[in-house]
Design a protein around this motif. Structure first.
Motif, mmCIF file in Angstrom:
data_model
loop_
_atom_site.group_PDB
_atom_site.id
_atom_site.type_symbol
_atom_site.label_atom_id
_atom_site.label_comp_id
_atom_site.label_asym_id
_atom_site.label_seq_id
_atom_site.Cartn_x
_atom_site.Cartn_y
_atom_site.Cartn_z
ATOM 1 N N ARG A 174 3.073 -0.692 13.715
ATOM 2 C CA ARG A 174 2.040 0.303 14.007
ATOM 3 C C ARG A 174 1.565 1.002 12.740
ATOM 4 O O ARG A 174 0.551 1.688 12.749
ATOM 5 N N TYR A 175 2.320 0.864 11.649
ATOM 6 C CA TYR A 175 2.012 1.570 10.402
ATOM 7 C C TYR A 175 1.784 0.609 9.248
ATOM 8 O O TYR A 175 2.274 -0.517 9.239
ATOM 9 N N ARG A 176 1.063 1.105 8.278
ATOM 10 C CA ARG A 176 0.878 0.441 6.981
ATOM 11 C C ARG A 176 1.053 1.512 5.924
ATOM 12 O O ARG A 176 0.984 2.704 6.213
ATOM 13 N N TRP A 177 1.290 1.112 4.690
ATOM 14 C CA TRP A 177 1.400 2.097 3.614
ATOM 15 C C TRP A 177 0.346 1.782 2.568
ATOM 16 O O TRP A 177 -0.110 0.647 2.449
ATOM 17 N N GLU A 178 -0.022 2.811 1.824
ATOM 18 C CA GLU A 178 -0.914 2.603 0.686
ATOM 19 C C GLU A 178 -0.704 3.710 -0.333
ATOM 20 O O GLU A 178 -0.270 4.809 -0.009
ATOM 21 N N MET A 179 -1.008 3.355 -1.564
ATOM 22 C CA MET A 179 -0.908 4.284 -2.683
ATOM 23 C C MET A 179 -2.268 4.941 -2.847
ATOM 24 O O MET A 179 -3.284 4.250 -2.934
ATOM 25 N N GLN A 180 -2.307 6.274 -2.837
ATOM 26 C CA GLN A 180 -3.555 7.015 -2.999
ATOM 27 C C GLN A 180 -3.342 8.102 -4.043
ATOM 28 O O GLN A 180 -2.603 9.047 -3.802
ATOM 29 N N ARG A 181 -3.970 7.928 -5.203
ATOM 30 C CA ARG A 181 -3.909 8.926 -6.287
ATOM 31 C C ARG A 181 -2.472 9.320 -6.636
ATOM 32 O O ARG A 181 -2.150 10.502 -6.747
ATOM 33 N N GLY A 182 -1.583 8.345 -6.734
ATOM 34 C CA GLY A 182 -0.208 8.612 -7.142
ATOM 35 C C GLY A 182 0.730 8.986 -6.019
ATOM 36 O O GLY A 182 1.920 9.156 -6.242
ATOM 37 N N ALA A 183 0.218 9.120 -4.807
ATOM 38 C CA ALA A 183 1.064 9.437 -3.647
ATOM 39 C C ALA A 183 1.081 8.230 -2.720
ATOM 40 O O ALA A 183 0.084 7.536 -2.558
ATOM 41 N N VAL A 184 2.236 7.989 -2.118
ATOM 42 C CA VAL A 184 2.370 6.877 -1.186
ATOM 43 C C VAL A 184 2.291 7.450 0.226
ATOM 44 O O VAL A 184 3.014 8.389 0.563
ATOM 45 N N ASN A 185 1.394 6.901 1.029
ATOM 46 C CA ASN A 185 1.180 7.422 2.369
ATOM 47 C C ASN A 185 1.438 6.354 3.421
ATOM 48 O O ASN A 185 1.091 5.188 3.238
ATOM 49 N N LEU A 186 2.032 6.772 4.522
ATOM 50 C CA LEU A 186 2.256 5.920 5.684
ATOM 51 C C LEU A 186 1.146 6.249 6.674
ATOM 52 O O LEU A 186 0.986 7.408 7.084
#
Length: 122
Positions: free
Chosen positions: A101-113
């Motif tokens: 149900r989730y994916r992760w990505e790196m956004q401006r140095g922060a990793v978000n689920l």
């Protein structure tokens, strides 16, 4: 005089070039935070968001979790994960492989689920 000034300026510019090239090279050689090795603790009956935050904590990186009502409930699916010594990228991929149900990505140095269905409107 004018030719002397141009020659001096040219020599000054050439003398500064190795410093500029070296600085650019050092910036490009900065370690990728996703290749950082992390120690993931063994987890039993944990939510995917708890696995994610524990992993980010091990990596000492900022991040966040976006949850939508469909993804969070009192009887939320729980996951178990063995202790791992792996790259942050591989640990995050392991978590999202457990909970599709989730994916992760790196956004401006922060990793978000993030939910694969997209982020909810405010």
């Amino acid at each position: 005089m004018n030719s002397h000034f141009r020659t001096t300026l040219l020599l000054w510019a050439i003398a500064g070039m190795p410093t500029v090239i070296l600085n650019k090279s050092l910036q490009n050689d900065a370690p990728d935070p996703l290749s950082k090795m992390v120690q993931v603790r063994e987890s039993q009956d944990s939510s995917s968001s708890a696995l994610f935050t524990n992993t980010l904590s091990s990596a000492h990186l900022p991040g966040g979790v976006v949850a939508v009502p469909d993804c969070v409930s009192a009887d939320e699916t729980k996951f178990s994960m063995p202790a791992l010594a792996t790259s942050l990228k591989d640990a995050l991929n392991s978590i999202t492989a457990l909970d599709k149900r989730y994916r992760w990505e790196m956004q401006r140095g922060a990793v978000n689920l993030l939910p694969v269905t997209g982020e909810p409107d405010f």
